[in-house]
Design a protein around this motif. Sequence first.
Motif, short mmCIF file in Angstrom:
data_model
loop_
_atom_site.label_atom_id
_atom_site.label_comp_id
_atom_site.label_asym_id
_atom_site.label_seq_id
_atom_site.Cartn_x
_atom_site.Cartn_y
_atom_site.Cartn_z
N UNK A 156 0.86 -1.19 0.00
CA UNK A 156 0.00 0.00 0.00
C UNK A 156 0.89 1.24 0.00
N UNK A 157 0.90 1.92 -1.14
CA UNK A 157 1.73 3.13 -1.28
C UNK A 157 1.00 4.38 -0.81
N UNK A 158 -0.32 4.30 -0.69
CA UNK A 158 -1.10 5.42 -0.18
C UNK A 158 -2.03 4.89 0.91
N UNK A 159 -1.89 5.43 2.10
CA UNK A 159 -2.69 5.00 3.24
C UNK A 159 -3.49 6.18 3.77
N UNK A 160 -4.63 5.92 4.41
CA UNK A 160 -5.49 7.02 4.86
C UNK A 160 -4.89 7.81 6.02
N UNK A 161 -5.19 9.08 6.03
CA UNK A 161 -4.71 10.00 7.06
C UNK A 161 -5.76 10.17 8.14
N UNK A 167 -2.53 16.69 16.15
CA UNK A 167 -2.12 15.31 15.88
C UNK A 167 -2.28 15.00 14.41
N UNK A 168 -1.27 14.33 13.85
CA UNK A 168 -1.32 13.84 12.47
C UNK A 168 -0.96 12.37 12.48
N UNK A 169 -1.67 11.57 11.68
CA UNK A 169 -1.39 10.15 11.72
C UNK A 169 -1.72 9.44 10.42
N UNK A 170 -1.21 8.22 10.30
CA UNK A 170 -1.47 7.34 9.18
C UNK A 170 -2.00 6.03 9.74
N UNK A 171 -3.12 5.56 9.21
CA UNK A 171 -3.70 4.30 9.66
C UNK A 171 -3.12 3.18 8.81
N UNK A 172 -2.30 2.33 9.42
CA UNK A 172 -1.64 1.25 8.69
C UNK A 172 -2.60 0.11 8.39
#
Length: 328
Positions: A156-161, A167-172
């Motif tokens: 997955x090269x693009x994951x949801x923010x 706070x900033x995050x990426x849901x793996x």
Amino acid sequence: MSDLEPKPEETLCESSGRPGPRAEFFPAREVPLGGVRGVTVHRTLPQRDLPTVGAWCFLDNFGSGSPTLPEGNDIDPHPHIGLQTVTWPLNGRIRHRDSIGSDVEIEPGQLNLMTSGRGIAHSEYRVPGHISGAGLQLWIALPDASRFIAPHFEQHRELPIFALPGLEGIVLIGTLGGVTSPATAYTPIVGADLQVLAGSSVALPLNPEFEHALLVIEGELVADGVTTGPGQLLYLGSDRKTLPLSSFQGAHLLLVGGEPFGEDLVMWWNFVARSHEEIEAARNDWENHDIERFADIAGHTPDQRIPAPPLPGLHLKPRKRRCGVPHD
């Protein structure tokens, strides 16, 4: 990255229920890996008193190699059964190759997810010309209904923010605060890379049905009044709807969680199973070069395969560890 210790223990993890809210520290241990060239990792799962958090059963922070040693983080072909591997690089580039034909490179912000099912082999090499790779490697135990499925791989090269003020995050994988990753999950779970901005305080929404833990990668963090930094896992237990987070200078962290795993597990080397006999059969298939289960990897020769370590005999009972519920 994998569990390549030269003398791994066989461990029985008993299923457990929701433990309620907690705040307990589990320090990382340095693990020099056998069968590889100069790699030492910092491992926070499994622990003697905390082998799993939800279905998460393994967590390594790696990256001790040097740019002057181009093979410092190379992991030769080795097998897996009964789990998913989650590779999350923090710098550098990693080349993944496996026995079902995958051959990809991954860089920070991208996710490799390999589902071993009944059996797969893979290798991970640093890409020449890039700085020595650092990152996180995690395993997810497959539930009984899915652990014999055909192996497969996804990138997955693009994951949801996921974002809140401060706070900033990426849901793996899984879902956090209504934001869901496209990565395939076989059990209710969450994994997220989060940045708490300097001087910020935020209430992070959590699923109260899940147990959670967090690992600070960089900086210092206050979580529900408890101060934590790099080098230890903070286990938070379950039954939390929100988690207050704050950081004076900013913090980078990994959040993992899931429903307490309701099945007993037997873990040894790179295998997650349900019995000693299953472990023994998988080891024999690897050592006997059973290409039906662990096919060869294109670009590798048979002599590159990492040999399995000796397996404890049947007369040795695996040490029981209560999954998900640390001792008081």
